[in-house]
Design a protein around this motif. Sequence first.
Motif, PDB file in Angstrom:
ATOM      1  N   PHE A 243       0.863  -1.187   0.000  1.00  0.00           N
ATOM      2  CA  PHE A 243       0.000   0.000   0.000  1.00  0.00           C
ATOM      3  C   PHE A 243       0.897   1.234   0.000  1.00  0.00           C
ATOM      4  O   PHE A 243       1.671   1.457   0.924  1.00  0.00           O
ATOM      5  CB  PHE A 243      -0.916  -0.030   1.234  1.00  0.00           C
ATOM      6  CG  PHE A 243      -1.586   1.280   1.560  1.00  0.00           C
ATOM      7  CD1 PHE A 243      -2.023   2.149   0.568  1.00  0.00           C
ATOM      8  CD2 PHE A 243      -1.797   1.646   2.890  1.00  0.00           C
ATOM      9  CE1 PHE A 243      -2.645   3.359   0.877  1.00  0.00           C
ATOM     10  CE2 PHE A 243      -2.423   2.836   3.226  1.00  0.00           C
ATOM     11  CZ  PHE A 243      -2.840   3.696   2.210  1.00  0.00           C
ATOM     12  N   GLY A 244       0.818   2.024  -1.069  1.00  0.00           N
ATOM     13  CA  GLY A 244       1.619   3.238  -1.165  1.00  0.00           C
ATOM     14  C   GLY A 244       0.892   4.432  -0.572  1.00  0.00           C
ATOM     15  O   GLY A 244      -0.303   4.633  -0.842  1.00  0.00           O
ATOM     16  N   TYR A 245       1.597   5.215   0.214  1.00  0.00           N
ATOM     17  CA  TYR A 245       1.036   6.432   0.840  1.00  0.00           C
ATOM     18  C   TYR A 245       0.352   7.327  -0.188  1.00  0.00           C
ATOM     19  O   TYR A 245      -0.690   7.908   0.065  1.00  0.00           O
ATOM     20  CB  TYR A 245       2.162   7.186   1.546  1.00  0.00           C
ATOM     21  CG  TYR A 245       1.904   8.662   1.754  1.00  0.00           C
ATOM     22  CD1 TYR A 245       1.132   9.097   2.828  1.00  0.00           C
ATOM     23  CD2 TYR A 245       2.408   9.611   0.877  1.00  0.00           C
ATOM     24  CE1 TYR A 245       0.877  10.442   3.015  1.00  0.00           C
ATOM     25  CE2 TYR A 245       2.163  10.952   1.058  1.00  0.00           C
ATOM     26  CZ  TYR A 245       1.391  11.367   2.130  1.00  0.00           C
ATOM     27  OH  TYR A 245       1.137  12.704   2.308  1.00  0.00           O
ATOM     28  N   PHE A 273      -2.892   5.904  -3.484  1.00  0.00           N
ATOM     29  CA  PHE A 273      -3.799   6.844  -2.812  1.00  0.00           C
ATOM     30  C   PHE A 273      -3.695   8.183  -3.536  1.00  0.00           C
ATOM     31  O   PHE A 273      -2.598   8.709  -3.697  1.00  0.00           O
ATOM     32  CB  PHE A 273      -3.375   7.027  -1.347  1.00  0.00           C
ATOM     33  CG  PHE A 273      -4.435   7.579  -0.434  1.00  0.00           C
ATOM     34  CD1 PHE A 273      -4.899   6.839   0.642  1.00  0.00           C
ATOM     35  CD2 PHE A 273      -4.973   8.848  -0.621  1.00  0.00           C
ATOM     36  CE1 PHE A 273      -5.862   7.344   1.507  1.00  0.00           C
ATOM     37  CE2 PHE A 273      -5.930   9.365   0.227  1.00  0.00           C
ATOM     38  CZ  PHE A 273      -6.386   8.607   1.299  1.00  0.00           C
ATOM     39  N   ASP A 274      -4.780   8.726  -4.019  1.00  0.00           N
ATOM     40  CA  ASP A 274      -4.921  10.050  -4.658  1.00  0.00           C
ATOM     41  C   ASP A 274      -5.747   9.968  -5.934  1.00  0.00           C
ATOM     42  O   ASP A 274      -6.510  10.869  -6.241  1.00  0.00           O
ATOM     43  CB  ASP A 274      -3.578  10.728  -5.012  1.00  0.00           C
ATOM     44  CG  ASP A 274      -2.893  11.357  -3.814  1.00  0.00           C
ATOM     45  OD1 ASP A 274      -3.572  11.523  -2.765  1.00  0.00           O
ATOM     46  OD2 ASP A 274      -1.690  11.657  -3.901  1.00  0.00           O
ATOM     47  N   CYS A 279      -2.574   6.967 -12.878  1.00  0.00           N
ATOM     48  CA  CYS A 279      -3.095   5.666 -12.444  1.00  0.00           C
ATOM     49  C   CYS A 279      -3.667   4.862 -13.603  1.00  0.00           C
ATOM     50  O   CYS A 279      -3.596   3.628 -13.597  1.00  0.00           O
ATOM     51  CB  CYS A 279      -4.182   5.852 -11.389  1.00  0.00           C
ATOM     52  SG  CYS A 279      -3.575   6.491  -9.833  1.00  0.00           S
ATOM     53  N   GLU A 280      -4.229   5.553 -14.581  1.00  0.00           N
ATOM     54  CA  GLU A 280      -4.880   4.853 -15.687  1.00  0.00           C
ATOM     55  C   GLU A 280      -3.917   4.475 -16.808  1.00  0.00           C
ATOM     56  O   GLU A 280      -4.246   3.647 -17.657  1.00  0.00           O
ATOM     57  CB  GLU A 280      -6.018   5.705 -16.244  1.00  0.00           C
ATOM     58  CG  GLU A 280      -7.135   5.935 -15.227  1.00  0.00           C
ATOM     59  CD  GLU A 280      -8.330   6.646 -15.826  1.00  0.00           C
ATOM     60  OE1 GLU A 280      -9.119   5.987 -16.513  1.00  0.00           O
ATOM     61  OE2 GLU A 280      -8.463   7.865 -15.600  1.00  0.00           O
ATOM     62  N   THR A 288      -6.497   2.325  -6.499  1.00  0.00           N
ATOM     63  CA  THR A 288      -6.131   3.460  -5.646  1.00  0.00           C
ATOM     64  C   THR A 288      -7.313   3.935  -4.817  1.00  0.00           C
ATOM     65  O   THR A 288      -8.444   3.449  -4.962  1.00  0.00           O
ATOM     66  CB  THR A 288      -5.569   4.612  -6.511  1.00  0.00           C
ATOM     67  OG1 THR A 288      -5.025   5.632  -5.662  1.00  0.00           O
ATOM     68  CG2 THR A 288      -6.662   5.232  -7.381  1.00  0.00           C
ATOM     69  N   ILE A 289      -7.035   4.890  -3.947  1.00  0.00           N
ATOM     70  CA  ILE A 289      -8.074   5.554  -3.153  1.00  0.00           C
ATOM     71  C   ILE A 289      -8.299   6.939  -3.751  1.00  0.00           C
ATOM     72  O   ILE A 289      -7.365   7.735  -3.864  1.00  0.00           O
ATOM     73  CB  ILE A 289      -7.661   5.673  -1.671  1.00  0.00           C
ATOM     74  CG1 ILE A 289      -7.433   4.287  -1.051  1.00  0.00           C
ATOM     75  CG2 ILE A 289      -8.716   6.457  -0.894  1.00  0.00           C
ATOM     76  CD1 ILE A 289      -8.674   3.413  -0.953  1.00  0.00           C
TER      77      ILE A 289
END
Length: 334
Positions: A243-245, A273-274, A279-280, A288-289
């Motif tokens: 899990f990356g910050y 996360f972000d 991401c895509e 991700t979150i």
Amino acid sequence: MSTKPTIYDVAREAGVSTTTVSKILNNTGRISDKTKQKVLKIMDELNFQPNVLASAMKGKSTYSIAFLIPDIDNPIYAKYMKHIEIHGQELGYNIVMCSTENDAAKEARHIASMRQKRVDGFIIASKFSNVALLEELIQEGFPVSLFAHERPEFSVDSVSVDDYVGGYEATKHLLHLGHRKIAVIGEESYSGRARIRGYRQAILDEGLDVGEELILYSDSTIEGAKYHVGQLLKSKKRPTAIFGYNDLSAIGAIIAAKESGLKVPEDISVIGFDNISLCEIVDPPLTTIDMPVAELGKKVMELLVGKIEGTEKTKQRISLLPKLIVRQSTMPPK
């Protein structure tokens, strides 16, 4: 706290009259460039800030807001800027972005410069190192809102995502897939600590022990995460998921995994996360979150403009819920 420098201190240090300093501040009269630069340099060194609040009370609003970010290289800040600017323009305010590079001295210079330009308020995003300066702005009653982070020790407006819930949901997703050995890349910041608390609680709620050796601390960059994850993957304590910050640290983890000969997600799952645009397009697309950035931007502008225009008196701490976005970088362990 030391006494704030006055116009008399600036004049004395620069070897000019207070009248000359006043003319430079108000951009009036004929002052040589050499003298002007000398006085401005002294102002910067003394962190001299003219009484902007008094000017605002005289109706000299500039309808501009300074937006301080710590790292212009991180795409999340462009996303923040986009939505803050959209809602700023709707309310009649221009946004001026300042990148501080996580440097307390640069933070101070930007604050001083923006105050000399008579901005009406500040939005401070994520990390801000200069605690004394932040405290000074708050004590003066200068309109300030924190964005995407909180400082509970100060009475200051903030608009952020619930980082604890985000960390919990990210870890719970990996646990529900069947992962039991989950590493986390964290950061020494309020948001970073909250996300790690969520990570810890999700593991404890599953009846498992938290492996302290799987908690890594890095800066929030691809390079930093790549290095630390690379070191972890060389050890015998290799996790099945990371899990990356933030998304950049998750992307760094993907690169480190590939360089170690591992496939993502077949050999190791990764979540970020972000929900930045990368991401895509990263391979594989990153789970991700997501933060409701459009709503966050709207809230912070409404809050700050309410303070600037005197329609909002109470301090508020607004926290919105994040959402899990599942893509192809996570799957059950083999």
